[in-house]
Design an enzyme around this catalytic site. Structure first.
Site, PDB file in Angstrom:
ATOM      1  NE  ARG A  32     -69.003 -53.445 -50.907  1.00 58.35           N
ATOM      2  CZ  ARG A  32     -69.568 -53.112 -50.054  1.00 58.35           C
ATOM      3  NH1 ARG A  32     -68.926 -52.216 -49.443  1.00 58.35           N
ATOM      4  NH2 ARG A  32     -70.930 -53.597 -49.598  1.00 58.35           N
ATOM      5  CG  HIS A  42     -71.349 -54.456 -39.866  1.00 58.77           C
ATOM      6  ND1 HIS A  42     -72.543 -54.258 -39.219  1.00 58.77           N
ATOM      7  CD2 HIS A  42     -71.449 -55.089 -40.966  1.00 58.77           C
ATOM      8  CE1 HIS A  42     -73.443 -54.851 -39.996  1.00 58.77           C
ATOM      9  NE2 HIS A  42     -72.863 -55.139 -41.079  1.00 58.77           N
ATOM     10  CD  GLU A  67     -76.809 -52.078 -40.304  1.00 59.55           C
ATOM     11  OE1 GLU A  67     -77.238 -53.219 -40.654  1.00 59.55           O
ATOM     12  OE2 GLU A  67     -76.108 -51.107 -40.974  1.00 59.55           O
ATOM     13  CG  ASN A  83     -81.502 -50.604 -46.083  1.00 65.48           C
ATOM     14  OD1 ASN A  83     -80.985 -49.869 -47.107  1.00 65.48           O
ATOM     15  ND2 ASN A  83     -80.816 -51.463 -45.341  1.00 65.48           N
ATOM     16  CG  HIS A 120     -71.034 -51.164 -42.025  1.00 70.39           C
ATOM     17  ND1 HIS A 120     -69.944 -51.866 -42.338  1.00 70.39           N
ATOM     18  CD2 HIS A 120     -72.091 -51.684 -42.835  1.00 70.39           C
ATOM     19  CE1 HIS A 120     -70.201 -52.714 -43.308  1.00 70.39           C
ATOM     20  NE2 HIS A 120     -71.425 -52.366 -43.400  1.00 70.39           N
ATOM     21  CG  ASP A 134     -73.388 -67.699 -48.096  1.00 70.35           C
ATOM     22  OD1 ASP A 134     -72.806 -68.096 -46.882  1.00 70.35           O
ATOM     23  OD2 ASP A 134     -74.518 -67.358 -48.170  1.00 70.35           O
ATOM     24  NE  ARG A 163     -77.788 -48.376 -44.444  1.00 66.41           N
ATOM     25  CZ  ARG A 163     -77.215 -49.471 -45.280  1.00 66.41           C
ATOM     26  NH1 ARG A 163     -77.840 -50.266 -45.951  1.00 66.41           N
ATOM     27  NH2 ARG A 163     -75.795 -49.423 -45.202  1.00 66.41           N
TER      28      ARG A 163
HETATM   29  P1  ADP Z   1     -75.232 -57.724 -45.386  1.00 67.98           P
HETATM   30  O1  ADP Z   1     -74.211 -57.062 -45.260  1.00 67.98           O
HETATM   31  O2  ADP Z   1     -75.742 -57.914 -46.730  1.00 67.98           O
HETATM   32  O3  ADP Z   1     -76.484 -57.140 -44.578  1.00 67.98           O
HETATM   33  P2  ADP Z   1     -75.467 -59.888 -43.529  1.00 67.98           P
HETATM   34  O4  ADP Z   1     -74.654 -59.036 -42.395  1.00 67.98           O
HETATM   35  O5  ADP Z   1     -76.788 -60.729 -43.556  1.00 67.98           O
HETATM   36  O6  ADP Z   1     -74.984 -59.194 -44.940  1.00 67.98           O
HETATM   37  O7  ADP Z   1     -74.143 -61.209 -43.795  1.00 67.98           O
HETATM   38  C1  ADP Z   1     -74.436 -61.923 -44.643  1.00 67.98           C
HETATM   39  C2  ADP Z   1     -73.125 -62.958 -44.844  1.00 67.98           C
HETATM   40  O8  ADP Z   1     -73.021 -63.785 -43.386  1.00 67.98           O
HETATM   41  C3  ADP Z   1     -73.410 -64.115 -45.802  1.00 67.98           C
HETATM   42  O9  ADP Z   1     -72.835 -63.816 -47.104  1.00 67.98           O
HETATM   43  C4  ADP Z   1     -72.602 -65.338 -45.065  1.00 67.98           C
HETATM   44  O10 ADP Z   1     -71.480 -65.086 -45.705  1.00 67.98           O
HETATM   45  C5  ADP Z   1     -72.442 -64.920 -43.600  1.00 67.98           C
HETATM   46  N1  ADP Z   1     -73.258 -65.846 -42.834  1.00 67.98           N
HETATM   47  C6  ADP Z   1     -74.290 -65.996 -42.645  1.00 67.98           C
HETATM   48  N2  ADP Z   1     -74.673 -66.991 -41.787  1.00 67.98           N
HETATM   49  C7  ADP Z   1     -73.313 -67.729 -41.502  1.00 67.98           C
HETATM   50  C8  ADP Z   1     -73.017 -68.814 -40.847  1.00 67.98           C
HETATM   51  N3  ADP Z   1     -73.795 -69.626 -40.298  1.00 67.98           N
HETATM   52  N4  ADP Z   1     -71.617 -69.316 -41.158  1.00 67.98           N
HETATM   53  C9  ADP Z   1     -70.871 -68.582 -41.778  1.00 67.98           C
HETATM   54  N5  ADP Z   1     -71.247 -67.397 -42.332  1.00 67.98           N
HETATM   55  C10 ADP Z   1     -72.340 -66.895 -42.322  1.00 67.98           C
END
Ligand code: ADP
Length: 584
Positions: free
Chosen positions: A213, A180, A359, A7, A152, A253, A63
């Protein structure tokens, strides 16, 4: 078997070595700061492969974010595929160039290993046109390729399959809403195994509120911002400084936003409620689109981990039969051993499942499937398909009876085959059971009458018309024709046209077929894939390459103007020389 899944982003390469059958992950990691390395992606991949030397790699699955309209499923990569992926760069300028850099580097470093592209868009390629169409002027949409694609796909399709396995029900019986929720976020309505709606559109910017976004915005807002800030700054704002980060002001985050919200931070609280509200709207809409829902699936970093966000999203969905067990929601902990959790309460009619997305495994499985498939490959030159409505060809004597002595056909409009035209004149067909009025005559006049109708028309008229190639009317069905000046009771001439392809000798050589061959033509990537068998090849230098089918046949595959098909070849394995199944 080991598949290397790559990826490739602009600055990093995420990789995994996976066994597609067992799902066992043999290696995984991320190479950062690729763009700062002297040799770029190639250097990074070469070093990566050195570190993976103990694993024998059978194939590489890449990917690729955007496959445009060309790629409706995964493909083995060759030069033409590279060119076509390149052509999709304007649709995903941030993603496709990085994906391509990874593919090119992998092809150089591992020249003897098959490389497969797995597209984020492919799972959505069979969405109905009502979902893919954007309600702007259709000529403009066509000119700029403006339509909805969805993303996705690997994740939505993986969690849908895991949900079906968990629920012990065939996916073909389930209506699922997959959410997702990661940094990028999208919802998808999966009806009986197929994506029928998804929240991301032409680009991954539409739909849900995301990390940075905006998701859906009134297009008027975009216009205003473009006027105030200029296009580039608006682009940056909507893609990088919006969403959870934009509303909260504390970053993208959700963990940080949830902590701040607990401390009473107003922006963080608002970001959380807008995020949940937007997704709740989509869930309601998708339940309406599918006429119901059997399970709602949560996946991605937020979907898998945020207990509070899941709880908030499903609030007030009890009217859909959703009821979440608070303890189960809190205790949910996904592991390699338990990648699906049911957090629904006992009385729930609609299940709520939390599922670990994978994925990379999906890409590895796709890669293995493609390489192992007892292959039907299709020719790369598409065949335009023309849909023939019922019509009539007349001979001179019949023309005289129906329209008067010496009468002539007048041109209504040219049709695609050179020299032929739809005329302004029409006749009525009268059968034993019913009649069909106003059937158009095609010109010029011919040596024999020939009336071509569909099977549906047969039922209406109450006749049995044989399936015949053009001109083969001897012993065909009788029919009464009514014209303005007279009526004729034809003893024969009524047929159901045999599906056929017109082509020039050069086309025939290209496909390796001859006049009189019977071939198969596949129509893929529309709402209803279909392979037409017994398609007759007709070769003549004056022909234009075109397959002719009737309206019933077109409806069976939900084809419309501009549709194309591909000649199907049967081959024992990939890659080998194609052999055409032909019967004379
Ligand atoms: P990507 O789309 O980059 O693959 P992920 O699927 O890994 O991202 O999701 C990342 C996001 O998931 C982080 O930015 C965070 O906001 C959220 N996240 C991860 N763990 C937790 C948690 N324990 N509680 C709340 N949000 C979380």
């Amino acid at each position: 078997m080991n598949i290397l899944v790559i990826n490739c982003g602009s600055s990093s390469i995420k990789y995994q070595v996976v066994d597609p059958d067992s799902g066992e992950q043999r290696a995984a990691g991320k190479v950062e700061r690729v763009s700062e390395m002297a040799g770029g992606h190639k250097q990074a991949l070469a070093e990566l492969l050195k570190s993976l030397a103990q694993h024998e790699i059978s194939a590489v699955g890449h990917r690729v974010v955007h496959g445009g309209s060309d790629f409706t499923e995964s493909v083995v990569i060759d030069d033409d595929v590279l060119t076509a992926i390149e052509a999709c760069v304007p649709l995903a300028p941030l993603h496709n160039p990085a994906n391509l850099a990874g593919i090119r580097a992998a092809m150089e470093v591992l020249p003897a290993v098959a490389q497969v592209a797995v597209f984020d868009t492919a799972f959505h390629s069979r969405m109905p046109r009502r979902s893919t169409t954007i309600a702007i002027d259709s000529d403009t949409a066509k000119e700029f390729g403006i339509r909805r694609y969805g993303f996705h796909g690997s994740s939505h399709s993986h969690v849908a399959q895991r949900a079906a396995a968990f629920l012990k029900r065939p996916i073909s019986e389930l209506r699922l809403i997959s959410c997702h929720l990661g940094n990028g976020a999208s919802a998808c309505a999966i009806e009986y195994g197929r994506s029928v709606e998804t929240s991301m559109g032409m680009t991954p910017l539409e739909g849900l509120v995301m990390g940075t976004r905006s998701g859906d915005v009134d297009p008027g807002v975009v216009l205003r911002l473009c006027r105030e800030l200029g296009i580039d700054e608006t682009d940056t704002l909507l893609n990088r400084n919006s969403g959870l980060a934009g509303i909260s002001g504390v970053g993208n985050d959700l963990r940080d936003i949830e902590s701040k919200a607990a401390e009473g931070h107003e922006g963080s609280r608002l970001a959380i409620t807008v995020f949940a509200h937007q997704l709740r709207k989509y869930i309601g809409a998708y339940a309406a689109v599918m006429g119901g829902v059997d399970a709602i699936l949560f996946t991605g970093g937020i979907g898998q981990n945020s207990v509070a966000m899941r709880q908030r999203i499903v609030q007030r969905l009890d009217f859909l039969g959703v009821q979440v067990d608070e303890d189960a929601n809190r205790d949910c902990k996904l592991t390699a051993q338990q990648d699906v959790w049911d957090i629904s309460g006992e009385t729930a009619r609609t299940r709520v499942l939390v599922i670990a997305t994978n994925e990379e495994l999906k890409i590895a499985q796709e890669t293995a499937r493609l390489l192992a498939k007892e292959n039907h490959v299709v020719s790369e030159k598409a065949i335009p398909i023309a849909i023939s409505a019922r019509h009539v060809h007349l001979d001179r004597a019949t023309m005289d009876i129906l329209f008067g002595e010496g009468s002539e056909l007048t041109v209504y409009k040219e049709i695609s085959q050179p020299g032929q035209y739809a005329s302004e004149q029409r006749v009525n067909l009268v059968g034993p059971r019913n009649r069909i009025d106003g059937v158009r005559i095609l010109g010029p006049l011919r040596s024999k009458n020939q009336i071509e109708i569909s099977r549906t028309d047969e039922y209406k008229l109450g006749v049995d018309a044989p399936i015949r190639g053009s001109g083969k009317v001897a012993g065909s069905a009788p029919i009464i024709l009514e014209g303005p000046k007279g009526t004729i009771n034809l003893k024969e001439g009524l047929i159901c046209a045999r599906r056929h392809i017109h082509m020039t000798p050069a086309d025939a050589e290209h496909y390796g077929v001859s006049h009189g061959d019977e071939v198969e033509v596949a129509v893929c990537g529309g709402p209803r894939d279909l392979v037409y068998g017994d398609v007759l090849v007709r070769v003549k230098s004056s022909y234009l390459l075109e397959m002719h089918i009737d309206t019933d046949e077109a409806n069976a595959a939900e084809l419309s103007r501009g549709a194309t098909g591909e000649l199907v070849y049967e081959v024992p394995s990939v890659p080998v020389v194609a052999t055409l199944r032909s019967r004379r």
